[in-house]
Every structure is written in structure tokens, then in C-alpha cells.
Scaffold this active site. Sequence first.
Site, mmCIF file in Angstrom:
data_model
loop_
_atom_site.group_PDB
_atom_site.id
_atom_site.type_symbol
_atom_site.label_atom_id
_atom_site.label_comp_id
_atom_site.label_asym_id
_atom_site.label_seq_id
_atom_site.Cartn_x
_atom_site.Cartn_y
_atom_site.Cartn_z
ATOM 1 N N VAL A 32 72.218 7.868 94.550
ATOM 2 C CA VAL A 32 71.298 7.169 94.629
ATOM 3 C C VAL A 32 69.986 6.466 93.934
ATOM 4 C CG1 VAL A 32 68.318 8.607 95.380
ATOM 5 C CG2 VAL A 32 71.029 10.117 95.358
ATOM 6 N N ASP A 143 71.939 25.049 103.496
ATOM 7 C CA ASP A 143 72.515 24.704 101.775
ATOM 8 C C ASP A 143 71.156 24.374 100.972
ATOM 9 O OD1 ASP A 143 74.080 23.359 99.918
ATOM 10 O OD2 ASP A 143 73.867 21.337 100.297
#
Length: 170
Positions: A32, A143
Site C-alpha cells: 500500500v 472478512d
Amino acid sequence: MESLQLDLAITKAVTNDFSPENKLGTCGFGEVFQGRLPNEQQIAVKRLSQSSRQGDEEFKNEVLLVAKPQHRNLVRLFGFCLEGDEKLLAYEFVTNKSLDYFLFDPEKRGQLDWPLRYKIVFRIAQGMLYLHEDSRLQIIHRDLKCSNILLDNEMNPKILDFGMAKLNLG
């Protein structure tokens, strides 16, 4: 969906060609990076690694499901890039790290007093309620965990990572 498509050259430019100085971290998806769009909007770009556990289906799933819902407790998707081997997702930049960073760091944990913990849990529940019942598309996240909850500068939670999510079709 075409309005969400980002150009690879622009994405590389705003992240300084995915330079280590702009790296925010690593996730199950890949790496990221932070960047700043020409309009000065700060973004976080998730770059799918070639060895990632997340495949084409999960990538498409995340783009399709996150592009529609708009809620203050969901991370906003600005766009995606799918060019050559590159698979990128550009999200709003959230200033603090994930909830697990605060919960499992002995020093940071002290910042989470009980009223703040209640606020975080309540707003996560609001985001999930929106996904399950109030959104035009009813989405099941599948999730939800501390590492998939980011905290903004006011410690408001933002749910992310919809790669495993599915539409509730009844």
C-alpha cells in the site's frame, strides 16, 4: 465503472513510481502506497503483488462492491487500474493505521479508553448495518477483522477490504 478507471501513468506519478518513501505498509493484497492526486486529494493505493493470494475474481469483486456503497464508516474507493500485470485500487487516505495496530501495541492501546472503544464498535456496527440492510446492494463483508478497520484522524472507523464480500441475493 469507466469513471473509476485510473491511468497507470498517473497512478505511478502520484506515488512517485511506488517509491519506498511512499510505502504505507503491506497487506494480504500486496503493498500500500500513499499518493496525492492532481486535485490535492490524498489517496492510498493498494498494489496487487504477483504472488498475492487475491486473484482476479477477488479484485473484480472489490471494485464492483466497493464502488457503489457510500457510508461514512466505509473506506471510499476513488478508482482502480487494470493495465498489463498491474492491478491497483485507489482509496481515500485514512490518517491513522488499522484498529489492530492500536489494540495490539502496548503504548497505543492506552489511547483506546472505553468511551472511544464504544464509539468505534458502534460505528463499525452502523457500517455493517448499512451494508446488510440500508445499501441498495446488500453486501455481506465476510472478512471483518481488526486489520480491516482503519481509523481516521478523529478515530472514526472505516471498513475496508471487500475482496471476500458477496451480494446477499435473498
